[in-house]
Write a protein that holds these residues in place. Structure first.
Motif, short mmCIF file in Angstrom:
data_model
loop_
_atom_site.label_atom_id
_atom_site.label_comp_id
_atom_site.label_asym_id
_atom_site.label_seq_id
_atom_site.Cartn_x
_atom_site.Cartn_y
_atom_site.Cartn_z
N ASP A 89 -40.74 -21.09 -4.24
CA ASP A 89 -41.85 -22.16 -4.94
C ASP A 89 -41.05 -22.52 -6.29
O ASP A 89 -40.76 -21.67 -7.10
CB ASP A 89 -43.00 -21.62 -4.80
N ILE A 90 -40.99 -23.82 -6.49
CA ILE A 90 -40.31 -24.31 -7.65
C ILE A 90 -41.03 -25.44 -8.26
O ILE A 90 -41.57 -26.33 -7.47
CB ILE A 90 -38.81 -24.92 -7.47
N ARG A 91 -41.36 -25.25 -9.49
CA ARG A 91 -42.23 -26.34 -10.36
C ARG A 91 -41.62 -26.69 -11.49
O ARG A 91 -40.92 -25.65 -12.05
CB ARG A 91 -43.51 -25.58 -10.50
N LEU A 92 -41.40 -28.05 -11.64
CA LEU A 92 -40.66 -28.46 -12.96
C LEU A 92 -41.51 -29.00 -13.91
O LEU A 92 -42.75 -29.71 -13.39
CB LEU A 92 -39.60 -29.55 -12.27
N SER A 93 -41.24 -29.03 -15.19
CA SER A 93 -41.99 -29.82 -16.20
C SER A 93 -40.92 -30.03 -17.08
O SER A 93 -39.85 -29.59 -17.38
CB SER A 93 -43.15 -28.76 -16.78
N PRO A 94 -41.34 -31.42 -17.86
CA PRO A 94 -40.26 -31.84 -18.85
C PRO A 94 -40.04 -31.03 -19.96
O PRO A 94 -40.76 -30.12 -20.48
CB PRO A 94 -40.87 -33.04 -19.48
N ALA A 95 -38.85 -30.72 -20.53
CA ALA A 95 -38.26 -30.08 -21.63
C ALA A 95 -37.39 -30.84 -22.40
O ALA A 95 -37.04 -31.98 -21.83
CB ALA A 95 -37.60 -28.77 -21.27
N ASP A 96 -37.02 -30.66 -23.71
CA ASP A 96 -36.21 -31.37 -24.35
C ASP A 96 -34.85 -31.51 -23.59
O ASP A 96 -34.16 -30.27 -23.27
CB ASP A 96 -35.97 -30.84 -25.75
N ASN A 97 -34.38 -32.59 -23.35
CA ASN A 97 -33.04 -33.03 -22.79
C ASN A 97 -32.70 -31.91 -21.47
O ASN A 97 -31.75 -31.60 -21.30
CB ASN A 97 -31.88 -32.54 -23.86
N GLY A 98 -34.04 -31.82 -20.61
CA GLY A 98 -33.63 -30.99 -19.45
C GLY A 98 -35.18 -30.76 -18.64
O GLY A 98 -35.87 -31.62 -19.09
N VAL A 99 -35.13 -29.82 -18.02
CA VAL A 99 -36.22 -29.39 -17.46
C VAL A 99 -36.66 -27.95 -17.37
O VAL A 99 -35.73 -27.15 -17.53
CB VAL A 99 -36.30 -29.68 -15.78
N HIS A 100 -37.99 -27.91 -17.51
CA HIS A 100 -38.24 -26.37 -17.43
C HIS A 100 -38.56 -26.04 -16.11
O HIS A 100 -39.33 -26.62 -15.27
CB HIS A 100 -39.74 -26.08 -18.53
N VAL A 101 -37.99 -24.73 -15.65
CA VAL A 101 -38.39 -24.38 -14.28
C VAL A 101 -39.05 -23.13 -14.18
O VAL A 101 -38.64 -22.11 -14.70
CB VAL A 101 -36.82 -24.39 -13.65
N GLN A 102 -40.00 -23.24 -13.20
CA GLN A 102 -40.69 -21.94 -13.01
C GLN A 102 -40.59 -21.83 -11.42
O GLN A 102 -40.79 -22.78 -10.82
CB GLN A 102 -42.20 -22.28 -13.39
N ALA A 103 -40.42 -20.68 -11.07
CA ALA A 103 -39.99 -20.42 -9.45
C ALA A 103 -40.32 -19.03 -9.30
O ALA A 103 -40.40 -18.08 -10.34
CB ALA A 103 -38.36 -20.62 -9.48
N ARG A 104 -40.48 -18.74 -8.13
CA ARG A 104 -41.08 -17.69 -7.56
C ARG A 104 -40.36 -17.36 -6.07
O ARG A 104 -40.35 -18.42 -5.42
CB ARG A 104 -42.50 -17.70 -7.10
#
Lengths: 127, 140
Positions: A89-104
């Motif tokens: 499972d992967i969830r993305l959220s905006p980050a400066d110049n990229g994406v924040h990635v949370q995965a399990r």
């Protein structure tokens, strides 16, 4: 080396742009197990990180680089024999110049990896 | 330079062997190197080593330090260790085929078979990556 179709095969993928659920099958004949470890095939934790990167590339449609890993916990030893199929499972959220990635990464029995970090679009340097 | 075959210090083998040599070692840590050769398992299609390869190199560098201590204490074979946690990993650039990585491992606290460490990898004068890691080395 891309791990898809070597280390794992993608069985299914459901995404809504900002998150995705992927089912993968580990390939027991992958050459990594010749060396990790001889006569004792254990999934390298770093291959799970690379798998998350490749699946996040599918989710975003771009080639990515891992800029930072805030925290990655490898909470159980995975092997292609004991967990032949895994859910990621992967969830993305905006980050400066990229994406924040949370995965399990998990199966019905246990969680193998919890991951948080930042990725950015890959810009191959010209040399 | 420590003249032992790296395979006496870490249990990984090709294509997953990601450290060439343990250059020096002490109770507080050690230094290793790896030349990124053609055919390295973690090279991308542009000839750069992916972050996973750098992390595996840092983990095996720590494993080589632990292996050297274990062998010095009389172990017949190097211990099989697992990465338990990666924290504050920063990747500054992806090294290319032909470059040699130099990694410094600084050992921290150890409890219950889990060792905390810091790893810093350079190629030439440039910082490639740095991280904290916990390695789990089951004791027999």
């Amino acid at each position: 080396m891309r791990l898809e179709n070597h280390y794992y095969e993608l069985i299914s993928m459901h995404t809504d742009g900002q998150s995705g659920r992927f089912h993968i099958a580990l390939c027991p004949d992958c050459e990594v197990y010749r060396g990790h470890f001889p006569d004792n095939p254990v999934c390298p934790g770093v291959c799970h990180i690379q798998t998350v990167k490749e699946l996040t590339e599918r989710l975003t449609g771009c080639r990515l680089r891992i800029r930072a890993i805030r925290l990655c916990r490898l909470t159980a030893v995975a092997t292609p024999a004991t967990c032949p199929e895994l859910r990621v499972d992967i969830r993305l959220s905006p980050a400066d110049n990229g994406v924040h990635v949370q995965a399990r990464m998990a199966d019905a029995e246990r969680t193998y990896m919890e991951y948080q970090g930042e990725m950015e679009k890959d810009k191959p340097e010209t040399e | 330079m420590i003249h032992e075959d790296i395979r006496t210090l870490v249990p990984q083998r090709a294509p997953m062997l990601m450290v060439d040599a343990l250059l020096d070692v002490g109770l507080e840590g050690g230094r290793t190197c790896l030349t990124i050769r053609h055919g390295n398992y973690f090279l991308d299609e542009d000839g750069r080593m992916e972050e996973a390869g750098i992390l595996e190199h840092i983990a095996q560098s720590a494993s080589a330090v632990a292996g050297r201590h274990a062998v010095a204490a009389g172990a017949a074979s190097p211990p099989v260790g697992y990465i338990g946690e990666i924290r504050k990993f920063k990747c500054h650039r992806l090294p290319r085929e032909g470059e040699t990585l130099h990694t410094t491992i600084t050992l921290g606290a150890e409890a219950g078979g889990v060792t905390l460490l810091r790893g810093e990898t350079r190629a030439g004068n440039a910082l490639v990556a740095d991280t904290q890691m916990k390695i789990y080395l089951p004791t027999e």
